[in-house]
Design an enzyme around this catalytic site. Sequence first.
Site, short mmCIF file in Angstrom:
data_model
loop_
_atom_site.label_atom_id
_atom_site.label_comp_id
_atom_site.label_asym_id
_atom_site.label_seq_id
_atom_site.Cartn_x
_atom_site.Cartn_y
_atom_site.Cartn_z
N ASP A 7 0.88 -1.18 0.00
CA ASP A 7 0.00 0.00 0.00
C ASP A 7 0.91 1.23 0.00
OD1 ASP A 7 -2.98 0.88 0.52
OD2 ASP A 7 -1.68 2.19 1.71
N LEU A 8 0.79 2.07 -1.05
CA LEU A 8 1.66 3.23 -1.19
C LEU A 8 1.37 4.25 -0.11
CD1 LEU A 8 1.60 3.71 -5.07
CD2 LEU A 8 3.16 2.34 -3.68
N ASP B 70 -4.19 2.47 -4.78
CA ASP B 70 -2.73 2.37 -4.70
C ASP B 70 -2.31 1.10 -3.98
OD1 ASP B 70 -3.71 3.06 -2.24
OD2 ASP B 70 -2.19 4.58 -1.79
#
Length: 606
Positions: free
Chosen positions: A473-474, A516
């Site tokens: 997860d960015l 993301d």
Amino acid sequence: MFLLLLLNSAFVQAAPPLVVTELTEVVPDLQPYVSYMRDPTHRLDLEAIISAEADFRPAAAREGLNFSYTHDRLWLKTTVTSAADRRTNWILEMRYPSLDRVSLYSVTPEGISTQHQGDTLPYQQRDMKHRNPVFRLALEAGESRTLYIAAHSEGSLTLDAQLWQAEHFYQHSQASYAVLAVYFGMLLALAIYNLLLFAVLRERSFVLYVCFVVAFGAGVAAINGLGAQYIWPNLGEHGNRILPFALSLSATVGVLFTRSFLDTARRTPVLDSLLEIFAWLAMIATLATLFIPIQPALQLMSITGLLTTLVLFVTGMLCVIKGIPGARIFVIAWLMLLIGGMLLGLRNFGLIPSNFVTVNAMQIGSAVEMLLLSLGLAARFNELKRLKEQAQLQALSAQKQVVQALVHQERVLALRVAERTEALAEANKRLEQLAMQDPLTGLGNRSALGRHLPQAMQRTARRGELLGLTLIDLDGFKSINDELGHDVGDQVLVEIGRRLTGHARQTDLVARLGGDEFVLISEGIADQEDALQQGQRLLDVLSMPIELDGLSLSVGASVGISLSNGIEPDMETLMRQADQAMYQRKRSGRHGVLLHSAATPNRIQA
């Protein structure tokens, strides 16, 4: 010693006498009034049995009168006293038809009368003509009669008995024959119907279904005693072979029917190969029932039937998971037979009580199962009919557009059909690829993950390795979207996807779950340290600056990793563990790698 003497006296205490009156219609269970004795040598005659009074044990102390598979001869003793004020006629009925030989010795002051029954006794030699072992008994007012029953059987020795007033027995018997007539009438109707469909459609599934119904019906006829009464009344002991042979043959044909009905050869080749091997094993077991002793043959029949039903049920479940047409109704059908077969098999081995449900479990389950399978075949027939009509309409539409000569018309039509088929196949292939691909990054999507992960877990379990699921997860991506716009955000996601693909091995799967969030499926993980090192290298790759149109952007990532040996944890748990590890990493300060805290699963040993 005193306690042991009391215990011994309790064991040898005789069963109480059965008292009946003219108002008694039926005594449904004689077990509380019966004592039993085993004769392993088969050498004791009635005089010796009468002298061995102390060796009888009360049957009430047992859970039932099912002695399972045994070579012993069983002797039952009971005393029946009539409290009626007139002569009454009774019928003693053994409720299990598949007993080889049963003899009733009725002891009176005038002497001893003997009656013989059993499915190995030619039907015309039976003292009373009925599918079950039944015996006549006439009691004068106030008379007390001692009865001895000698029974032995190569099959399950089930000696459940009940005592009927004669007129009520005949009513009950007519009702039971009517129920069996409905059952076998249904089997006959289904067999003829599907045989006619085979004659019209030439579809292999229909003729296999007919063979299954016939073989299974022969086995059920042997269980119910109808075969020995109507079909093979004079075979005697040779008729004992029909039951294990017919039911084992139905198991073999059932496997072949499954392969044809679910089209496993085309849809699941690996599963089809396993079913083919099992079908050969079932055929060997079927042939073995013709040569090995009867009792092992019957035990082999029970084991073969249980295993076949379980294997086909699991096969149906796998086909349901794969979305194969007709698999759902197939699973429900075999579940009914599985329940019936398991109840009958457990009863035969004496593990559950013998009653109406367990004795007739196979008939009940098979009736529902065959109806459902027939419905499934009917649905398949309708589908074939629909496809045929659709093809006819297309042919008519094509003919209306043809203006050339007949020979040229056929050539053009053949060419167009070939081109259309090729284009359709190409379009379907392209659609399938698009359905598995994230449109922005070109990575796999959730559907691709759902298809790849089960196969990867199967390979991992087979190889005895570990599989790693890495969830990424960015960090800070939302601010890029908000401050620089979604176009820049999309370019960042594309670059992240490119880096993930470059980092992954050829056998790994990289997929975008949405937003993301990305996932990496890695096979051949050595241990926890290897998984953490791969996660750290991945984090290093993602942390490098991203150059976009003069902008230098940096994003972090919270990485959660979970491991599986292919069996445990399962797919759902594996995803949940990785998600938990990722969010725990994010709550702890973001930008880092965290392995789920559960213990590393053991590798599956080959």
